[in-house]
Design an enzyme around this catalytic site. Structure first.
Site, PDB file in Angstrom:
ATOM      1  N   GLU A  34       0.882  -1.131   0.079  1.00 16.77           N
ATOM      2  CA  GLU A  34       0.130   0.009  -0.087  1.00 16.77           C
ATOM      3  C   GLU A  34       0.795   1.357  -0.031  1.00 16.77           C
ATOM      4  O   GLU A  34       1.100   1.940   0.979  1.00 16.77           O
ATOM      5  CB  GLU A  34      -0.842   0.117   1.093  1.00 16.77           C
ATOM      6  N   HIS A 194      -8.780   2.348   0.117  1.00 17.40           N
ATOM      7  CA  HIS A 194      -7.945   3.262   0.673  1.00 17.40           C
ATOM      8  C   HIS A 194      -8.675   4.353   1.500  1.00 17.40           C
ATOM      9  O   HIS A 194      -9.553   4.770   1.021  1.00 17.40           O
ATOM     10  CB  HIS A 194      -6.938   3.703   0.041  1.00 17.40           C
ATOM     11  N   ASP A 316       3.006   1.896   3.731  1.00 17.22           N
ATOM     12  CA  ASP A 316       2.013   3.126   3.809  1.00 17.22           C
ATOM     13  C   ASP A 316       3.204   4.284   3.522  1.00 17.22           C
ATOM     14  O   ASP A 316       3.106   5.431   3.907  1.00 17.22           O
ATOM     15  CB  ASP A 316       1.322   3.456   4.888  1.00 17.22           C
TER      16      ASP A 316
END
Length: 363
Positions: A34, A194, A316
């Site tokens: 991600e 998301h 992230d």
């Protein structure tokens, strides 16, 4: 979408692969799943929008304050990113346009921006095929065009789509948006949902105490979106649809038993309108990543609840420290087989990446 077209899409998706990449000798491959990226054109468009219509997006306005959307090199510059990856030990990133993506714009502009973002992502992927596996930007506010852009992008080699939660306070459980799910299921690619700031009607309750962002609002917003999808019967209509969510499942895994228990109470002990219980849907149609949450007790609990084959490593980037995330993840106690699932095999399966061979540690 007729059967022949679905067959063609599925065949196209099955052949869209990237060259394999192996980790350096002495450790297993690490795929971070991600990882945010953006384009200067999107940021210019966000700035122009916020200068004239910022009051329509109070959450985004609060996030950036009185300034402009940040132009961090780590969002925009692949060379900077590659240096960070080499230093931290991340071998590949699944990249996706970060919040709010194109979802604040009018449909025509959003559709055009999504296509330009995907072209930029393809440029990165084609130059560094062993480093970047992009997800497609799509514009949910134009569902038919979003489905078409997803098909086009997957034909070109992208690995699925990203949706940054609500679009002007509307969620994908509304049937207007289901052509997107139809396309994703036919293509056999995942949709990554998301986080973004809570929808405008809910925002004040969070913002009053600074809770609208990553500290809590993002998780609350995204988990609401996910539960709406489940309760709306999306997965009865699209039983092979695959959804990925980050941040250790936005806290849903920790509540699965209670969600099922209370749902059955609401429906006299049965399943009500659903064909499978909410927890069963979550276990069968969802995968979670550890973006921003590589905390050993939480990760291990998620693996216990969902199975080691449902939990994927993520950082992230660039919003979290990549070095710290890798160090924390590497320190989580798990078997080598589970670690292989966590760090690369699950990602290879979910996003249809070629397997990158592990190398045995030196004697």
């Amino acid at each position: 979408m007729n059967l022949s077209r679905r067959t063609l899409i599925a065949a196209t998706a099955a052949t869209a692969t990237l060259p394999a990449t192996a980790a350096p000798r002495g450790r297993m491959r690490r795929i971070a799943t991600e990882e945010g990226f953006s384009t200067p054109e999107l940021i210019d468009a966000i700035d122009a929008y916020m200068a004239t219509r910022g009051d329509e997006e109070p959450g985004l306005k609060a996030m950036i304050g009185g300034g402009k959307y940040p132009r961090w090199p780590r969002l925009l510059d692949p060379e900077v990113r590659l240096k960070d990856m080499a230093r931290s030990g991340v071998d590949m990133q699944v990249i996706m346009v970060n919040s709010p993506g194109v979802q604040i714009f009018d449909p025509a502009q959003a559709t055009e921006l999504a296509r330009s973002i995907n072209e930029r992502a393809l440029t990165w992927m084609r130059r560094w095929p062993d480093k970047f596996a992009p997800l497609a930007a799509i514009a949910p506010q134009a569902p038919a065009q979003a489905a078409q852009e997803l098909e086009r992008a997957v034909r070109a080699g992208l690995k699925g789509a990203v949706v940054n939660s609500h679009t002007k306070g509307r969620y994908l459980d509304e049937r207007d948006y289901w052509p997107i799910f139809e396309a994703a299921q036919a293509l056999d690619v995942p949709i990554y949902i998301h986080p973004r700031d809570p929808a405008p009607p809910a925002l004040p309750a969070y913002a009053a105490r600074g809770l609208e962002g990553a500290v809590w609002g993002y998780a609350a917003e995204t988990s609401l979106h996910i539960l709406r999808l489940i309760m709306a019967g999306v997965f009865d209509t699209f039983p092979r649809l695959r959804i990925v969510i980050g941040h250790n499942g936005e806290a849903i895994p920790f509540y699965l038993d209670r969600i099922d228990n209370r749902y059955r109470v609401m429906h006299g002990g049965g399943l009500g309108p659903l064909k499978r219980s909410p927890a069963t849907v979550f276990r069968e149609n969802f995968w979670i990543t550890t973006s921003g949450t590589n905390w050993s007790p939480a990760v291990r609990t998620c693996q216990e609840i969902l199975g080691a084959d449902r939990v994927l490593f993520a950082v992230d980037y660039p919003f979290e420290d990549e070095d710290d995330a890798v160090a924390k993840a590497a320190a989580i106690p798990m078997s080598r087989a589970d670690a292989a699932l966590f760090f690369h095999r699950n990602a290879e399966r979910v996003f249809k990446l070629p397997a990158g061979g592990e190398r045995a540690a030196p004697a």
